[in-house]
Each structure stands twice: as structure tokens, then as C-alpha cells.
Motif scaffolding. Structure first.
Motif, PDB file in Angstrom:
ATOM      1  N   SER A 142      47.015  71.349 -18.765  1.00  0.00           N
ATOM      2  CA  SER A 142      47.016  69.903 -18.941  1.00  0.00           C
ATOM      3  C   SER A 142      45.824  69.269 -18.227  1.00  0.00           C
ATOM      4  O   SER A 142      45.312  69.806 -17.251  1.00  0.00           O
ATOM      5  N   TRP A 143      45.393  68.119 -18.718  1.00  0.00           N
ATOM      6  CA  TRP A 143      44.229  67.438 -18.132  1.00  0.00           C
ATOM      7  C   TRP A 143      44.504  66.996 -16.707  1.00  0.00           C
ATOM      8  O   TRP A 143      43.585  66.836 -15.909  1.00  0.00           O
ATOM      9  N   PHE A 144      45.782  66.786 -16.366  1.00  0.00           N
ATOM     10  CA  PHE A 144      46.131  66.299 -15.029  1.00  0.00           C
ATOM     11  C   PHE A 144      46.528  67.435 -14.084  1.00  0.00           C
ATOM     12  O   PHE A 144      47.064  67.184 -13.009  1.00  0.00           O
ATOM     13  N   ASN A 145      46.233  68.674 -14.499  1.00  0.00           N
ATOM     14  CA  ASN A 145      46.657  69.827 -13.700  1.00  0.00           C
ATOM     15  C   ASN A 145      46.113  69.791 -12.276  1.00  0.00           C
ATOM     16  O   ASN A 145      46.820  70.140 -11.320  1.00  0.00           O
ATOM     17  N   LYS A 146      44.875  69.341 -12.120  1.00  0.00           N
ATOM     18  CA  LYS A 146      44.256  69.300 -10.794  1.00  0.00           C
ATOM     19  C   LYS A 146      43.867  67.875 -10.397  1.00  0.00           C
ATOM     20  O   LYS A 146      42.964  67.673  -9.592  1.00  0.00           O
ATOM     21  N   VAL A 147      44.564  66.911 -10.969  1.00  0.00           N
ATOM     22  CA  VAL A 147      44.285  65.507 -10.674  1.00  0.00           C
ATOM     23  C   VAL A 147      45.107  65.067  -9.463  1.00  0.00           C
ATOM     24  O   VAL A 147      46.334  65.175  -9.464  1.00  0.00           O
ATOM     25  N   ASP A 148      44.414  64.592  -8.459  1.00  0.00           N
ATOM     26  CA  ASP A 148      45.091  64.149  -7.234  1.00  0.00           C
ATOM     27  C   ASP A 148      45.452  62.665  -7.354  1.00  0.00           C
ATOM     28  O   ASP A 148      44.803  61.803  -6.772  1.00  0.00           O
ATOM     29  N   ARG A 149      46.470  62.401  -8.155  1.00  0.00           N
ATOM     30  CA  ARG A 149      46.950  61.050  -8.365  1.00  0.00           C
ATOM     31  C   ARG A 149      48.486  61.057  -8.398  1.00  0.00           C
ATOM     32  O   ARG A 149      49.091  62.081  -8.719  1.00  0.00           O
ATOM     33  N   ILE A 154      49.813  59.297 -13.690  1.00  0.00           N
ATOM     34  CA  ILE A 154      49.715  60.249 -14.801  1.00  0.00           C
ATOM     35  C   ILE A 154      50.601  59.820 -15.965  1.00  0.00           C
ATOM     36  O   ILE A 154      50.181  59.843 -17.134  1.00  0.00           O
ATOM     37  N   SER A 155      51.846  59.419 -15.672  1.00  0.00           N
ATOM     38  CA  SER A 155      52.766  59.033 -16.742  1.00  0.00           C
ATOM     39  C   SER A 155      52.270  57.790 -17.483  1.00  0.00           C
ATOM     40  O   SER A 155      52.417  57.683 -18.708  1.00  0.00           O
ATOM     41  N   THR A 156      51.654  56.855 -16.763  1.00  0.00           N
ATOM     42  CA  THR A 156      51.134  55.646 -17.417  1.00  0.00           C
ATOM     43  C   THR A 156      49.987  55.986 -18.363  1.00  0.00           C
ATOM     44  O   THR A 156      49.931  55.483 -19.493  1.00  0.00           O
ATOM     45  N   ILE A 157      49.075  56.855 -17.936  1.00  0.00           N
ATOM     46  CA  ILE A 157      47.960  57.251 -18.805  1.00  0.00           C
ATOM     47  C   ILE A 157      48.481  58.001 -20.031  1.00  0.00           C
ATOM     48  O   ILE A 157      48.000  57.792 -21.158  1.00  0.00           O
ATOM     49  N   LEU A 158      49.467  58.849 -19.833  1.00  0.00           N
ATOM     50  CA  LEU A 158      50.049  59.576 -20.968  1.00  0.00           C
ATOM     51  C   LEU A 158      50.684  58.619 -21.969  1.00  0.00           C
ATOM     52  O   LEU A 158      50.551  58.796 -23.186  1.00  0.00           O
ATOM     53  N   ARG A 159      51.363  57.587 -21.468  1.00  0.00           N
ATOM     54  CA  ARG A 159      51.977  56.605 -22.368  1.00  0.00           C
ATOM     55  C   ARG A 159      50.925  55.815 -23.129  1.00  0.00           C
ATOM     56  O   ARG A 159      51.078  55.542 -24.324  1.00  0.00           O
ATOM     57  N   LEU A 160      49.859  55.466 -22.445  1.00  0.00           N
ATOM     58  CA  LEU A 160      48.789  54.730 -23.114  1.00  0.00           C
ATOM     59  C   LEU A 160      48.147  55.574 -24.212  1.00  0.00           C
ATOM     60  O   LEU A 160      47.837  55.074 -25.295  1.00  0.00           O
ATOM     61  N   ARG A 161      47.951  56.840 -23.939  1.00  0.00           N
ATOM     62  CA  ARG A 161      47.299  57.706 -24.921  1.00  0.00           C
ATOM     63  C   ARG A 161      48.202  57.976 -26.117  1.00  0.00           C
ATOM     64  O   ARG A 161      47.729  58.078 -27.255  1.00  0.00           O
ATOM     65  N   SER A 162      49.473  58.113 -25.867  1.00  0.00           N
ATOM     66  CA  SER A 162      50.408  58.389 -26.962  1.00  0.00           C
ATOM     67  C   SER A 162      50.811  57.127 -27.707  1.00  0.00           C
ATOM     68  O   SER A 162      51.291  57.186 -28.845  1.00  0.00           O
ATOM     69  N   GLY A 163      50.615  55.954 -27.072  1.00  0.00           N
ATOM     70  CA  GLY A 163      51.040  54.697 -27.678  1.00  0.00           C
ATOM     71  C   GLY A 163      52.489  54.366 -27.415  1.00  0.00           C
ATOM     72  O   GLY A 163      52.991  53.321 -27.821  1.00  0.00           O
ATOM     73  N   SER A 228      39.169  58.560 -21.661  1.00  0.00           N
ATOM     74  CA  SER A 228      38.074  59.073 -20.849  1.00  0.00           C
ATOM     75  C   SER A 228      38.567  60.186 -19.927  1.00  0.00           C
ATOM     76  O   SER A 228      39.720  60.179 -19.470  1.00  0.00           O
ATOM     77  N   ASP A 229      37.698  61.148 -19.646  1.00  0.00           N
ATOM     78  CA  ASP A 229      38.049  62.216 -18.709  1.00  0.00           C
ATOM     79  C   ASP A 229      37.567  61.911 -17.294  1.00  0.00           C
ATOM     80  O   ASP A 229      37.646  62.760 -16.408  1.00  0.00           O
ATOM     81  N   ARG A 230      37.094  60.663 -17.093  1.00  0.00           N
ATOM     82  CA  ARG A 230      36.606  60.257 -15.768  1.00  0.00           C
ATOM     83  C   ARG A 230      37.722  59.542 -15.007  1.00  0.00           C
ATOM     84  O   ARG A 230      38.260  58.522 -15.463  1.00  0.00           O
ATOM     85  N   LEU A 231      38.034  60.058 -13.844  1.00  0.00           N
ATOM     86  CA  LEU A 231      39.108  59.473 -13.055  1.00  0.00           C
ATOM     87  C   LEU A 231      38.782  58.056 -12.593  1.00  0.00           C
ATOM     88  O   LEU A 231      39.683  57.212 -12.497  1.00  0.00           O
ATOM     89  N   ASP A 232      37.520  57.782 -12.295  1.00  0.00           N
ATOM     90  CA  ASP A 232      37.177  56.436 -11.832  1.00  0.00           C
ATOM     91  C   ASP A 232      37.421  55.396 -12.921  1.00  0.00           C
ATOM     92  O   ASP A 232      37.787  54.248 -12.635  1.00  0.00           O
TER      93      ASP A 232
END
Length: 248
Positions: A142-149, A154-163, A228-232
Motif C-alpha cells: 500500500s502507498w501508506f505502508n511507510k507513511v508516518d502519519r 490515511i483514512s481521509t485520503i483513502l476516502r477522498l481518492r475513492s469518493g 499526489s504521492d507527495r506527503l507535503d
């Protein structure tokens, strides 16, 4: 391993009282010596062990001897020549394969089939996702596998991407809201939440300016930022939602 098993089988067929099997595969001989097998052991190894057991049962004494390969040992050189000739003469042997041999190819074909079907479905039911998601970069992790957030990030970004987020438009589509309009009177979809709502005009303007500084093409498409794949960049989206007290 297959050759050693065939040699044992040949000794049993000829009812030899004893036999010496010479091999230059040290790893195979060590595996047979350890005798540790589990559910993942391949069929060829299991077959060879079974043949050794049959030989012991009928009283055939079989010993194995390791010799180094490519050491100018006459008998070993002849065996290599015969083995290479056998590869191209007659029909190839029907050798059973286990999970270790089959899975790499099966896994690759399964992933290819799944990816094709996934994006075919997306084209009809989730065209936004199919448009902005890079299928060529599909990963096994998963894209968030090594994301320190935080998990909420993570759940909010997933909801936005899925609609599948709590916008008025989506809630109305699910029958959970009488109208798809925002409190400001305009259709409350994702684009409206970030850039169109008059109640968040100041925060939207700040977000637009911040995304512009990240060299997004103008006019900015909010989905370019969402995918985007940029965390910032993703941080800017979450900061906007927190500032406007919007829970998606």
C-alpha cells in the motif's frame, strides 16, 4: 533432486543390493541429509525421500557421494555430456512442480489479470480513480505502508481518492441526505468542498496558492493533489479540512 530420485528408482527396478549415487549438487545432498520437510516441500523432494524409504524397506543399501563440479573428473564430465544430450533427445520428462516453481508465474499472471479487471471496473464505476491513478505503478504494498502519519490522515485520503466520503453529494447518492446541496446552496461534491464553498473562501484561496507554489498546472484540479504521492501536498489537504472543521 530429480536425477537422484531417478537413480534410486533405477536401483529398485533392477533390485540392486547396493548402489552409490554420485552428485555434484551439495545443496541437494544436504537437504536429503537433514530430512526436514513441511507442507511447502516440493513434490520432487518428497518423491525422492519416499524412494529412499522404499529402498531401505526392501534392503537396498544406497549411499550418496558428493564430488565437486567442473574439476576434470572423467566420470562427472561424461555424466554432464549425457545429461545435456538428454535435454534434446526424445520427449521431455513429465516432472511435477510444487508451489515454489509455480507461484512466481501464477502470481504474475494473477496480478496482471486482476489489474486489467480492476481498471475495467473503474472505467465504468470509478472513472475519477481510473483517470488519476497510475496503473503502471501498481505495487504489492500500500502507498501508506511507510507513511508516518496518523490513521485518520490515511483514512481521509483513502476516502477522498475513492469518493466515498461524507460530502453532501455522496450522502445524497447513498440516500442518507435529502439534498446534494451544500449549506451554501451549491452541489456539495469534493471539488466544491475544497474550492467552491463560499463559507470557506479564505481557506480555499490559501490552499489554491499553496498548491500553485508546488507547480501544479493551472487551473488546479483538486484531484491532482488528492492523488499526489507527495506527503507535503497531502498535508495541505488535511490542514485545510481541519481548519474548516470538515469531517469526511
Amino acid at each position: 533432486m530429480y536425477a537422484i530420485g531417478s537413480a534410486v528408482e533405477l536401483a529398485l527396478q533392477h533390485r540392486l543390493p547396493r548402489a552409490l549415487i554420485v552428485s555434484d549438487s551439495l545443496s541437494v545432498l544436504e537437504a536429503l541429509k537433514r530430512g526436514k520437510f513441511n507442507s511447502g516441500t516440493d513434490p520432487i523432494t518428497l518423491r525422492t525421500c519416499q524412494l529412499f524409504h522404499e529402498a531401505t524397506t526392501v534392503g537396498t543399501v544406497i549411499k550418496c557421494l558428493w564430488i565437486p563440479s567442473h574439476s576434470y573428473i572423467h566420470g562427472n564430465d561424461i555424466a554432464d555430456i549425457l545429461a545435456n544430450e538428454g535435454r534434446y533427445s526424445g520427449d521431455p520428462p513429465n516432472i511435477p512442480a510444487g508451489p515454489q516453481e509455480l507461484w512466481p508465474r501464477f502470481g504474475k499472471e494473477l496480478k496482471h489479470s486482476w489489474t486489467a479487471e480492476f481498471f475495467d471496473i473503474c472505467a465504468h464505476k470509478a472513472h475519477v480513480y481510473a483517470t488519476f491513478y497510475d496503473g503502471s505503478a501498481l505495487s504489492n504494498t500500500s502507498w501508506f505502508n511507510k507513511v508516518d502519519r496518523p490513521r485518520r490522515f490515511i483514512s481521509t485520503i483513502l476516502r477522498l481518492r475513492s469518493g466515498h466520503c461524507l460530502t453532501p453529494h455522496y450522502l445524497h447518492r447513498m440516500g442518507l441526505r435529502d439534498s446534494d446541496s451544500c449549506d451554501c446552496g451549491v452541489t456539495g461534491d469534493i471539488v466544491h468542498v475544497f474550492f467552491g464553498c463560499s463559507e470557506n473562501f479564505s481557506a480555499s484561496a490559501e490552499l489554491y496558492a499553496a498548491l500553485s507554489s508546488h507547480r501544479f498546472p493551472l487551473p488546479i484540479n483538486i484531484y491532482e493533489a488528492i492523488f499526489s504521492d507527495r506527503l507535503d501536498v497531502l498535508d495541505l489537504l488535511i490542514e485545510f479540512l481541519v481548519k474548516c472543521r470538515i469531517a469526511l
